[in-house]
Structure formats: structure tokens, C-alpha cells
Write a protein that holds these residues in place. Structure first.
Motif, PDB file in Angstrom:
ATOM      1  N   ALA A 106       0.948  -1.343   0.056  1.00  0.00           N
ATOM      2  CA  ALA A 106      -0.042   0.075   0.141  1.00  0.00           C
ATOM      3  C   ALA A 106       0.778   1.038   0.019  1.00  0.00           C
ATOM      4  CB  ALA A 106      -0.870  -0.073   1.324  1.00  0.00           C
ATOM      5  N   ASP A 107       0.436   2.461  -0.553  1.00  0.00           N
ATOM      6  CA  ASP A 107       1.226   3.486  -0.640  1.00  0.00           C
ATOM      7  C   ASP A 107       1.445   4.087   0.796  1.00  0.00           C
ATOM      8  OD1 ASP A 107       1.369   3.927  -3.564  1.00  0.00           O
ATOM      9  OD2 ASP A 107      -1.007   3.566  -3.174  1.00  0.00           O
ATOM     10  N   TYR A 108       0.206   3.996   1.645  1.00  0.00           N
ATOM     11  CA  TYR A 108       0.507   4.595   2.913  1.00  0.00           C
ATOM     12  C   TYR A 108      -0.207   3.372   4.028  1.00  0.00           C
ATOM     13  CZ  TYR A 108       1.186   8.958   0.495  1.00  0.00           C
ATOM     14  OH  TYR A 108       1.753   9.621  -0.373  1.00  0.00           O
ATOM     15  N   LYS A 109       0.559   3.209   5.001  1.00  0.00           N
ATOM     16  CA  LYS A 109       0.031   2.127   6.163  1.00  0.00           C
ATOM     17  C   LYS A 109      -0.118   2.961   7.297  1.00  0.00           C
ATOM     18  CE  LYS A 109       2.430  -1.493   3.961  1.00  0.00           C
ATOM     19  NZ  LYS A 109       3.300  -2.790   4.232  1.00  0.00           N
ATOM     20  N   ILE A 110      -1.182   3.033   8.012  1.00  0.00           N
ATOM     21  CA  ILE A 110      -1.348   3.555   9.142  1.00  0.00           C
ATOM     22  C   ILE A 110      -1.600   2.568  10.478  1.00  0.00           C
ATOM     23  CG2 ILE A 110      -2.478   5.490  10.654  1.00  0.00           C
ATOM     24  CD1 ILE A 110      -1.059   6.638   8.249  1.00  0.00           C
ATOM     25  N   PHE A 111      -0.999   2.581  11.412  1.00  0.00           N
ATOM     26  CA  PHE A 111      -1.351   1.588  12.462  1.00  0.00           C
ATOM     27  C   PHE A 111      -2.012   2.418  13.497  1.00  0.00           C
ATOM     28  CE2 PHE A 111      -1.288  -1.212  16.195  1.00  0.00           C
ATOM     29  CZ  PHE A 111      -1.598  -2.510  15.641  1.00  0.00           C
ATOM     30  N   LEU A 112      -3.431   2.487  14.029  1.00  0.00           N
ATOM     31  CA  LEU A 112      -3.715   3.382  15.140  1.00  0.00           C
ATOM     32  C   LEU A 112      -4.116   2.570  16.358  1.00  0.00           C
ATOM     33  CD1 LEU A 112      -7.137   5.355  13.813  1.00  0.00           C
ATOM     34  CD2 LEU A 112      -4.670   6.123  13.904  1.00  0.00           C
ATOM     35  N   THR A 113      -3.972   2.909  17.359  1.00  0.00           N
ATOM     36  CA  THR A 113      -4.035   2.292  18.679  1.00  0.00           C
ATOM     37  C   THR A 113      -4.470   3.292  19.792  1.00  0.00           C
ATOM     38  OG1 THR A 113      -3.081   0.718  20.058  1.00  0.00           O
ATOM     39  CG2 THR A 113      -1.558   2.289  19.236  1.00  0.00           C
ATOM     40  N   ALA A 114      -5.017   2.911  21.032  1.00  0.00           N
ATOM     41  CA  ALA A 114      -5.180   3.656  22.107  1.00  0.00           C
ATOM     42  C   ALA A 114      -5.415   2.638  23.095  1.00  0.00           C
ATOM     43  CB  ALA A 114      -6.493   4.368  21.776  1.00  0.00           C
ATOM     44  N   SER A 115      -5.453   3.316  24.426  1.00  0.00           N
ATOM     45  CA  SER A 115      -5.396   2.374  25.536  1.00  0.00           C
ATOM     46  C   SER A 115      -6.823   1.671  25.680  1.00  0.00           C
ATOM     47  CB  SER A 115      -5.473   3.202  26.804  1.00  0.00           C
ATOM     48  OG  SER A 115      -6.621   3.978  27.027  1.00  0.00           O
ATOM     49  N   VAL A 116      -6.701   0.610  26.250  1.00  0.00           N
ATOM     50  CA  VAL A 116      -8.167  -0.159  26.526  1.00  0.00           C
ATOM     51  C   VAL A 116      -9.202   0.527  26.989  1.00  0.00           C
ATOM     52  CG1 VAL A 116      -9.387  -2.342  27.390  1.00  0.00           C
ATOM     53  CG2 VAL A 116      -7.057  -2.563  26.655  1.00  0.00           C
ATOM     54  N   GLU A 117      -8.832   1.218  27.926  1.00  0.00           N
ATOM     55  CA  GLU A 117     -10.086   1.995  28.640  1.00  0.00           C
ATOM     56  C   GLU A 117     -10.434   3.190  27.707  1.00  0.00           C
ATOM     57  OE1 GLU A 117     -11.276   2.223  31.623  1.00  0.00           O
ATOM     58  OE2 GLU A 117     -10.530   0.441  32.192  1.00  0.00           O
ATOM     59  N   GLU A 118      -9.780   3.760  27.022  1.00  0.00           N
ATOM     60  CA  GLU A 118      -9.959   4.848  26.077  1.00  0.00           C
ATOM     61  C   GLU A 118     -11.141   4.207  24.763  1.00  0.00           C
ATOM     62  OE1 GLU A 118      -8.566   8.327  25.780  1.00  0.00           O
ATOM     63  OE2 GLU A 118      -9.414   8.882  24.024  1.00  0.00           O
ATOM     64  N   ARG A 119     -10.565   3.024  24.452  1.00  0.00           N
ATOM     65  CA  ARG A 119     -11.353   2.332  23.473  1.00  0.00           C
ATOM     66  C   ARG A 119     -12.631   2.000  23.728  1.00  0.00           C
ATOM     67  NH1 ARG A 119      -8.688  -2.286  21.407  1.00  0.00           N
ATOM     68  NH2 ARG A 119      -7.065  -2.188  23.040  1.00  0.00           N
ATOM     69  N   ALA A 120     -12.720   1.424  24.844  1.00  0.00           N
ATOM     70  CA  ALA A 120     -13.845   1.022  25.290  1.00  0.00           C
ATOM     71  C   ALA A 120     -14.975   2.098  25.681  1.00  0.00           C
ATOM     72  CB  ALA A 120     -13.793   0.260  26.911  1.00  0.00           C
ATOM     73  N   ILE A 145      -2.828  12.166   9.729  1.00  0.00           N
ATOM     74  CA  ILE A 145      -2.696  11.056   8.678  1.00  0.00           C
ATOM     75  C   ILE A 145      -2.761  11.953   7.568  1.00  0.00           C
ATOM     76  CG2 ILE A 145      -4.060   9.163   7.748  1.00  0.00           C
ATOM     77  CD1 ILE A 145      -5.004   8.501  10.302  1.00  0.00           C
ATOM     78  N   VAL A 146      -3.567  12.840   7.125  1.00  0.00           N
ATOM     79  CA  VAL A 146      -3.750  13.720   6.069  1.00  0.00           C
ATOM     80  C   VAL A 146      -2.261  14.217   5.576  1.00  0.00           C
ATOM     81  CG1 VAL A 146      -4.952  15.835   4.911  1.00  0.00           C
ATOM     82  CG2 VAL A 146      -6.284  13.838   6.109  1.00  0.00           C
ATOM     83  N   ARG A 147      -1.897  14.788   6.796  1.00  0.00           N
ATOM     84  CA  ARG A 147      -0.409  15.439   6.623  1.00  0.00           C
ATOM     85  C   ARG A 147       0.472  14.468   5.969  1.00  0.00           C
ATOM     86  NH1 ARG A 147       4.017  15.959   8.933  1.00  0.00           N
ATOM     87  NH2 ARG A 147       3.315  14.594  10.689  1.00  0.00           N
ATOM     88  N   LYS A 148       0.397  13.412   6.610  1.00  0.00           N
ATOM     89  CA  LYS A 148       1.325  12.202   6.320  1.00  0.00           C
ATOM     90  C   LYS A 148       1.281  11.897   5.038  1.00  0.00           C
ATOM     91  CE  LYS A 148       4.253   9.177   7.979  1.00  0.00           C
ATOM     92  NZ  LYS A 148       5.520   9.651   7.845  1.00  0.00           N
ATOM     93  N   CYS A 149      -0.128  11.500   4.468  1.00  0.00           N
ATOM     94  CA  CYS A 149      -0.036  11.194   3.292  1.00  0.00           C
ATOM     95  C   CYS A 149      -0.050  12.039   2.049  1.00  0.00           C
ATOM     96  CB  CYS A 149      -1.884  10.332   3.154  1.00  0.00           C
ATOM     97  SG  CYS A 149      -1.925   9.216   4.152  1.00  0.00           S
ATOM     98  N   ARG A 150      -0.031  13.512   2.376  1.00  0.00           N
ATOM     99  CA  ARG A 150       0.130  14.305   1.500  1.00  0.00           C
ATOM    100  C   ARG A 150       1.742  14.682   1.410  1.00  0.00           C
ATOM    101  NH1 ARG A 150      -4.601  18.105   2.710  1.00  0.00           N
ATOM    102  NH2 ARG A 150      -6.113  17.510   1.048  1.00  0.00           N
ATOM    103  N   ILE A 151       2.596  14.496   2.336  1.00  0.00           N
ATOM    104  CA  ILE A 151       3.925  15.057   2.491  1.00  0.00           C
ATOM    105  C   ILE A 151       4.785  13.879   1.731  1.00  0.00           C
ATOM    106  CG2 ILE A 151       6.182  15.605   3.850  1.00  0.00           C
ATOM    107  CD1 ILE A 151       4.021  17.225   5.692  1.00  0.00           C
ATOM    108  N   ASP A 152       4.399  12.738   2.111  1.00  0.00           N
ATOM    109  CA  ASP A 152       5.369  11.620   1.756  1.00  0.00           C
ATOM    110  C   ASP A 152       5.708  11.697   0.282  1.00  0.00           C
ATOM    111  OD1 ASP A 152       5.891  11.314   4.334  1.00  0.00           O
ATOM    112  OD2 ASP A 152       5.274   9.245   4.298  1.00  0.00           O
TER     113      ASP A 152
END
Ligand code: DC
Length: 217
Positions: A135-149, A210-217
Motif C-alpha cells: 500500500a502507498d501509506y500504512k497507518i496503525f492506530l491504537t489507544a488504551s483499552v479504557e479509552e477504546r471501550a 494522517i492527511v498530513r502524512k499522506c500528502r507530504i511523503d
């Protein structure tokens, strides 16, 4: 560059779908929710009485399925199931369906077909690692379990689905475990992915980054 393929992976409740939708809109691309595909197979299994651990029967179901993701809606054999696939009974069982090798093979093929012309943002668990390793851009999003819940709970409440916070948290922990420990295409950070921990960040901040990342690279 031809129209890009952007993958957004991460655990349940990391904000992938909200973020992916907004990134797609910002960049003028199409959003594809691949979790919805596994949810639709799960819903069909439940409706037809197929055991979510029966690989052979699930394969038959998935082979004959017609799945359409369009205009933010999900169509299963022509029926709009966008609401039904979010119900807790589907959330509780979808990880079992998603760990079946044959189902994954069929969904992977469909996902590659859907993205064959590029111009898509896909969210899931194995988009950058297995389905679109280049893929041209790969992002991995994460967050703490509490926050996700917390986020998932608020999202369900907004849709009028009443479940306790503990139940949502328990479902997220259980799904993380099955999704990351399964044999086929387990949840992991894809090689070369940009990792973004969204704990404490607003949706706007995550989308902008993410938009910044995908525009600059
Ligand atoms: O993102 P979601 O909660 O709608 O995903 C539902 C389930 O589908 C989740 O438990 C993991 C699985 N899934 C997957 O295995 N691979 C994907 N590409 C997307 C989702």
C-alpha cells in the motif's frame, strides 16, 4: 502516482472507521470498511444457523455471498444490514468467523478486487500486513483499552444500543485476544506502518496528522 491505497489497521475501538471515513473525504478517496464484511458473514451465519466455528459451512456461505459497501451502507445479498451488523450479538461472535482461513481468503480476494483501481482508504486488522503489503501509506492506530471501550460505549449509546461499559470493555479485550492470537493474518503492526497512539487525541487531530502524512511523503 496512480490513485493511492491507504490502509488503516488497529485494534477494536481505536477509532479506525471514523478516522478512515474522514481521511477518505479529505483526500477525495473511497472508504472501505473491511470489518463490516466479516460482520456481514457473521450475521448471515447467525440467521442461517451456521456455527461460527464451522470452517466448511462458513466457506460455503462466504463463497455465495453478495457484499456491497457503498455510500456508507453495507448490503448483504441486496439487503441493507448496516444497523444489524453493529449489534452486540454480532460483535460477540465476529472474531470467531474472522479467524477462519477460508473466510479470510474469500474476503481478501474481494477486498483486492474492490481496491483494484486504487483511490481507497481501507480499515481493518490485516490491510497493511497481508491484503495490501505494498500500500502507498500504512497507518496503525491504537489507544488504551479504557479509552477504546469508552469510545465504543458512547458510539453504541448514540445508536440506541444499551450495554454496560464493562460489557463493552470485556468484548474489546476478548476480541483483541482472538484477533491477535489467531493463526491466519493476526492483528499486528504492518511493516513500515506509521504508528499513531490516539489516546487523548481528538478525532480532528488524528485525521489531520494522517492527511498530513499522506500528502507530504
Ligand atoms: O473493525 P470491526 O470491529 O468492525 O471488526 C470486526 C471484526 O472483524 C474484528 O473482530 C476483527 C475482524 N476483522 C479482521 O479480522 N480483519 C479485517 N480486515 C477487519 C476486521
Amino acid at each position: 502516482m496512480a490513485l493511492p491505497v491507504i490502509t488503516i489497521d488497529g485494534p477494536a475501538g481505536a477509532g479506525k472507521s471514523t478516522v478512515a471515513k474522514r481521511v477518505a473525504t479529505s483526500l477525495g478517496l473511497t472508504y472501505l470498511d473491511t470489518g463490516a464484511m466479516y460482520r456481514a458473514v457473521t450475521l448471515l451465519a447467525q440467521r442461517t444457523g451456521v456455527d461460527v466455528n464451522d470452517d466448511l459451512l462458513l466457506k460455503r456461505l462466504a463463497e455465495d455471498i453478495s457484499l456491497k459497501l457503498t455510500g456508507g451502507r453495507v448490503y448483504l445479498n441486496g439487503e441493507d444490514v448496516s444497523e444489524d451488523i453493529r449489534k452486540p450479538e454480532v460483535s460477540d461472535k465476529v472474531s470467531f468467523v474472522a479467524r477462519q482461513r477460508s473466510v479470510r481468503e474469500i474476503m481478501t480476494k474481494l477486498q483486492r478486487e474492490m481496491a483494484s483501481n486504487g483511490g481507497v482508504v481501507l480499515d481493518g486488522r490485516d490491510m497493511g500486513s497481508v491484503v495490501f503489503p505494498s500500500a502507498d501509506y500504512k497507518i496503525f492506530l491504537t489507544a488504551s483499552v479504557e479509552e477504546r471501550a469508552r469510545r465504543r460505549h458512547a458510539e453504541l449509546e448514540q445508536k440506541g444500543i444499551i450495554v454496560s461499559f464493562d460489557e463493552v470493555k470485556h468484548n474489546i479485550i476478548a476480541r483483541d485476544k482472538i484477533d491477535s492470537e489467531r493463526e491466519v493474518a493476526p492483528l499486528r503492526v504492518p511493516e513500515g506502518a506509521y504508528i499513531l497512539d490516539t489516546t487523548g487525541l481528538t478525532i480532528d487531530e488524528v485525521v489531520q496528522e494522517i492527511v498530513r502524512k499522506c500528502r507530504i511523503d
